[in-house]
Design an enzyme around this catalytic site. Structure first.
Site, PDB file in Angstrom:
ATOM      1  N   HIS A 189      -3.240   7.202   1.981  1.00 46.07           N
ATOM      2  CA  HIS A 189      -3.659   5.869   1.546  1.00 46.07           C
ATOM      3  C   HIS A 189      -5.060   5.614   2.099  1.00 46.07           C
ATOM      4  O   HIS A 189      -5.355   5.936   3.251  1.00 46.07           O
ATOM      5  CB  HIS A 189      -2.671   4.823   2.059  1.00 46.07           C
ATOM      6  CG  HIS A 189      -3.156   3.419   1.871  1.00 46.07           C
ATOM      7  ND1 HIS A 189      -3.606   2.960   0.654  1.00 46.07           N
ATOM      8  CD2 HIS A 189      -3.289   2.387   2.745  1.00 46.07           C
ATOM      9  CE1 HIS A 189      -3.993   1.702   0.796  1.00 46.07           C
ATOM     10  NE2 HIS A 189      -3.819   1.328   2.047  1.00 46.07           N
ATOM     11  N   CYS A 233       0.808  -1.228   0.000  1.00 45.66           N
ATOM     12  CA  CYS A 233       0.000   0.000   0.000  1.00 45.66           C
ATOM     13  C   CYS A 233       0.840   1.277   0.000  1.00 45.66           C
ATOM     14  O   CYS A 233       0.338   2.357  -0.294  1.00 45.66           O
ATOM     15  CB  CYS A 233      -0.962   0.003   1.188  1.00 45.66           C
ATOM     16  SG  CYS A 233      -2.076  -1.397   1.155  1.00 45.66           S
ATOM     17  N   ASN A 255     -10.067  -0.081  -0.431  1.00 40.80           N
ATOM     18  CA  ASN A 255      -8.601  -0.022  -0.359  1.00 40.80           C
ATOM     19  C   ASN A 255      -8.019  -0.632  -1.638  1.00 40.80           C
ATOM     20  O   ASN A 255      -8.081  -1.848  -1.831  1.00 40.80           O
ATOM     21  CB  ASN A 255      -8.143  -0.798   0.882  1.00 40.80           C
ATOM     22  CG  ASN A 255      -6.643  -0.796   1.064  1.00 40.80           C
ATOM     23  OD1 ASN A 255      -5.898  -0.430   0.166  1.00 40.80           O
ATOM     24  ND2 ASN A 255      -6.198  -1.218   2.239  1.00 40.80           N
TER      25      ASN A 255
HETATM   26  O1  UT7 Z   1      -3.878  -1.086   3.550  1.00 39.99           O
HETATM   27  C1  UT7 Z   1      -2.941  -1.542   4.469  1.00 39.99           C
HETATM   28  C2  UT7 Z   1      -3.292  -1.161   5.797  1.00 39.99           C
HETATM   29  N1  UT7 Z   1      -4.533  -1.801   6.186  1.00 39.99           N
HETATM   30  C3  UT7 Z   1      -5.226  -1.240   7.103  1.00 39.99           C
HETATM   31  O2  UT7 Z   1      -4.854  -0.190   7.540  1.00 39.99           O
HETATM   32  C4  UT7 Z   1      -6.411  -1.973   7.671  1.00 39.99           C
HETATM   33  C5  UT7 Z   1      -6.428  -1.715   9.137  1.00 39.99           C
HETATM   34  N2  UT7 Z   1      -7.487  -2.394   9.880  1.00 39.99           N
HETATM   35  C6  UT7 Z   1      -8.779  -2.000   9.808  1.00 39.99           C
HETATM   36  O3  UT7 Z   1      -9.135  -1.158   9.015  1.00 39.99           O
HETATM   37  C7  UT7 Z   1      -9.733  -2.593  10.792  1.00 39.99           C
HETATM   38  O4  UT7 Z   1      -9.010  -3.260  11.795  1.00 39.99           O
HETATM   39  C8  UT7 Z   1     -10.764  -3.588  10.170  1.00 39.99           C
HETATM   40  C9  UT7 Z   1     -11.768  -2.813   9.345  1.00 39.99           C
HETATM   41  C10 UT7 Z   1     -10.028  -4.598   9.309  1.00 39.99           C
HETATM   42  C11 UT7 Z   1     -11.514  -4.318  11.272  1.00 39.99           C
HETATM   43  O5  UT7 Z   1     -12.134  -3.385  12.142  1.00 39.99           O
HETATM   44  P1  UT7 Z   1     -11.996  -3.553  13.726  1.00 39.99           P
HETATM   45  O6  UT7 Z   1     -12.817  -2.508  14.329  1.00 39.99           O
HETATM   46  O7  UT7 Z   1     -10.515  -3.518  14.022  1.00 39.99           O
HETATM   47  O8  UT7 Z   1     -12.637  -4.957  13.991  1.00 39.99           O
HETATM   48  P2  UT7 Z   1     -11.965  -6.261  14.608  1.00 39.99           P
HETATM   49  O9  UT7 Z   1     -10.978  -6.856  13.656  1.00 39.99           O
HETATM   50  O10 UT7 Z   1     -11.487  -5.962  15.993  1.00 39.99           O
HETATM   51  O11 UT7 Z   1     -13.228  -7.194  14.690  1.00 39.99           O
HETATM   52  C12 UT7 Z   1     -14.356  -6.844  15.476  1.00 39.99           C
HETATM   53  C13 UT7 Z   1     -15.442  -7.871  15.230  1.00 39.99           C
HETATM   54  C14 UT7 Z   1     -14.949  -9.313  15.309  1.00 39.99           C
HETATM   55  O12 UT7 Z   1     -15.969 -10.071  15.916  1.00 39.99           O
HETATM   56  P3  UT7 Z   1     -15.844 -10.509  17.459  1.00 39.99           P
HETATM   57  O13 UT7 Z   1     -14.594 -11.311  17.565  1.00 39.99           O
HETATM   58  O14 UT7 Z   1     -15.782  -9.223  18.225  1.00 39.99           O
HETATM   59  O15 UT7 Z   1     -17.097 -11.291  17.679  1.00 39.99           O
HETATM   60  C15 UT7 Z   1     -14.827  -9.718  13.872  1.00 39.99           C
HETATM   61  O16 UT7 Z   1     -14.983 -11.096  13.683  1.00 39.99           O
HETATM   62  O17 UT7 Z   1     -15.951  -7.701  13.908  1.00 39.99           O
HETATM   63  C16 UT7 Z   1     -15.964  -8.967  13.240  1.00 39.99           C
HETATM   64  N3  UT7 Z   1     -15.810  -8.749  11.817  1.00 39.99           N
HETATM   65  C17 UT7 Z   1     -16.838  -8.554  10.987  1.00 39.99           C
HETATM   66  N4  UT7 Z   1     -18.161  -8.509  11.203  1.00 39.99           N
HETATM   67  C18 UT7 Z   1     -18.959  -8.278  10.153  1.00 39.99           C
HETATM   68  C19 UT7 Z   1     -14.666  -8.692  11.107  1.00 39.99           C
HETATM   69  N5  UT7 Z   1     -14.947  -8.468   9.800  1.00 39.99           N
HETATM   70  C20 UT7 Z   1     -16.284  -8.386   9.719  1.00 39.99           C
HETATM   71  C21 UT7 Z   1     -17.158  -8.150   8.639  1.00 39.99           C
HETATM   72  N6  UT7 Z   1     -18.479  -8.121   8.904  1.00 39.99           N
HETATM   73  N7  UT7 Z   1     -16.718  -7.982   7.381  1.00 39.99           N
END
Ligand code: UT7
Length: 336
Positions: free
Chosen positions: A263, A127, A293
Site C-alpha cells: 500500500h 486502505c 495515497n
Molecule cells: O493509508 C493509511 C495509512 N496511513 C498512513 O500510513 C499515514 C501514516 N503517517 C504518515 O505518513 C506521517 O505520519 C505523516 C506524513 C502524516 C506526517 O509525518 P510525520 O513525520 O509523522 O509528521 P508529524 O505528524 O509528527 O508532524 C511533524 C510536524 C508538525 O509540526 P510541529 O507540531 O512539529 O510544529 C506538523 O504540524 O509537521 C507539521 N506538518 C506539516 N508541515 C508542513 C504536518 N503536515 C504538514 C504539512 N506541511 N503538510
C-alpha cells in the site's frame, strides 16, 4: 458407490487455485502538484517530499465518480486478461468512497459492463480494501463458487478530504486498479492473511456517516481525520509482522520474494518494510511520488504499473500488503 460420490463437494480438482490473469489501472487526468498545494495551505514541496515522498496526486473532476474510475480500470484488466463480460461471474469493489449509499459501487459497475446475474458487492476495509477483496475472490474460486472474478480497488478519496487541513490534504489522491482472477490448475494466489482491530478506530477515521451525524455528510463536512505519527508507527510495526506471518505460512524466506507491492501511503513506510525484508528499494514497487495515497486503489494500481512496465514478470513471487483505517491490515502472497 454412486450414492457416496453425490455427497462429495462439487469441485473440479484441476482448477482449485486462483490466478491473476490481467490487470488494469486508471488515474483521473487532473494532476495536483505539491506546488499547487503550497498556494492553498501552509505547507511546502520540500516538507511533503521529505516526510512522505509524494510529488503529485491525481484528483477526479467534478462529476467523475468512483464507478467511472472503476469502469476504466476494469475494462483495461478485462482486455489484458482476454475475458469478455459474459465470462465474469463475480464482481468485488473495494472502496471507502462509494458513489451512493446504495446500490453498491459493484452493482453500478456491473450494469456499466453489461454483466447480469452474478454476485456483485463492495468491500470496505479502507486502505486494506483491495487485499480483503482479493482474499474473498480467492476463497470464492477455491471453493468452486466462482471461475472468473473481477476485483477492483477504486477511490475518489479527494471527496472526503478537508482541503484546508494540511495534515491530510497533501497525502491522498484518486484512482482505480483492477485485476481479473481466474480458476487455474496451478497456484497463483498462494495465501492471503487478513486482520483488523477496531480499538484503533479513532486514530484514522471519518467520524460521521449515514446513521451517525448524517448532517455532516449532507453539509459536506465528513472528512478524514488522522493522528499521523501514531498511524505511521503502527503501520511500520504491523506490516513487519504480517510479512513474517505470510512467509511462515508458506515456508518461505525473505529472499524468496521477488517484489514487494505495498500500500502506497508513505515512502518511509515502504523503506521500513523493505529493510525488514532485507530487500533493496529497487525491488519495492513505489508509486507514492506520482499517485499519493489512493487508499484501496493503491496496491492494484502499483501492481498494474509494474506489470505493464515489465518490472514484474510471469513466475515472479509477489508480496502484496496493506494497512489502513480500522485498523485493518492484510497480505497476499502471489505467484504471478
Ligand atoms: O493509508 C493509511 C495509512 N496511513 C498512513 O500510513 C499515514 C501514516 N503517517 C504518515 O505518513 C506521517 O505520519 C505523516 C506524513 C502524516 C506526517 O509525518 P510525520 O513525520 O509523522 O509528521 P508529524 O505528524 O509528527 O508532524 C511533524 C510536524 C508538525 O509540526 P510541529 O507540531 O512539529 O510544529 C506538523 O504540524 O509537521 C507539521 N506538518 C506539516 N508541515 C508542513 C504536518 N503536515 C504538514 C504539512 N506541511 N503538510
Amino acid at each position: 458407490m454412486q450414492a457416496e460420490q453425490n455427497w462429495l463437494p462439487r469441485c473440479d480438482p484441476l482448477s482449485l487455485y486462483s490466478r491473476i490473469v490481467g490487470t488494469g489501472g486508471y488515474l483521473p487526468e487532473n494532476i495536483v502538484t505539491n506546488s499547487d498545494l503550497e498556494k492553498t495551505v501552509n505547507t511546502s514541496d520540500t516538507w511533503i517530499r521529505e516526510r512522505t515522498g509524494i510529488e503529485q496526486r491525481h484528483i477526479a473532476a467534478d462529476g467523475e465518480n468512483t464507478v467511472d474510475l472503476a469502469e476504466n480500470a476494469a475494462r483495461k484488466a478485462m482486455q489484458a486478461a482476454g475475458v469478455l463480460a459474459a465470462d465474469i461471474d463475480l464482481i468485488i469493489v473495494a472502496t471507502t468512497t462509494a458513489d451512493q449509499v446504495f446500490p453498491s459501487t459493484a452493482c453500478l459497475l456491473q450494469s456499466r459492463l453489461d454483466i447480469h446475474g452474478c454476485p456483485a458487492f463492495d468491500v470496505q476495509a479502507v486502505c486494506t480494501g483491495f487485499v480483503y477483496a482479493l482474499a474473498v475472490a480467492d476463497k470464492f474460486i477455491k471453493t468452486d463458487t466462482s471461475k472468473c472474478a473481477l476485483v477492483i480497488g477504486a477511490e475518489t478519496f479527494s471527496r472526503i478530504i478537508d482541503w484546508s487541513d494540511r495534515n491530510t490534504c497533501v497525502l491522498f489522491g484518486d484512482g482505480a486498479g483492477a485485476v481479473v482472477v481466474k480458476a487455474d490448475s496451478s497456484p497463483g494466489i498462494l495465501s492471503t492473511h487478513l486482520h483488523a482491530d477496531g480499538d484503533y478506530a479513532n486514530l484514522l477515521h471519518v467520524p460521521s456517516g449515514v446513521s451517525s451525524n448524517y448532517a455532516a455528510v449532507q453539509q459536506g463536512r465528513a472528512f478524514v481525520e488522522m493522528s499521523g505519527s501514531d498511524v505511521f508507527k503502527m503501520a511500520v510495526k504491523t506490516l513487519g509482522r504480517i510479512v513474517d506471518e505470510t512467509l511462515q505460512a508458506n515456508g518461505l524466506e525473505y529472499s524468496d520474494i521477488d517484489w514487494l507491492v505495498p500500500h502506497q501511503a508513505n515512502t518511509r513506510i515502504l523503506a521500513a518494510t523493505a529493510k525488514k525484508l532485507k530487500m533493496p528499494m529497487s525491488k519495492v514497487i513505489n508509486t507514492v511520488a506520482k499517485h499519493g495515497n489512493t487508499s484501496a486503489a493503491s496496491i492494484p494500481l502499483a501492481l498494474d504499473l509494474a506489470i505493464r512496465s515489465n518490472q514484474i514478470k510471469a513466475g515472479d513471487t509477489l508480496l502484496l500488503e496493506g494497512f489502513g483505517g480500522g485498523f485493518t491490515w492484510g497480505s497476499a502472497l502471489v505467484n504471478y
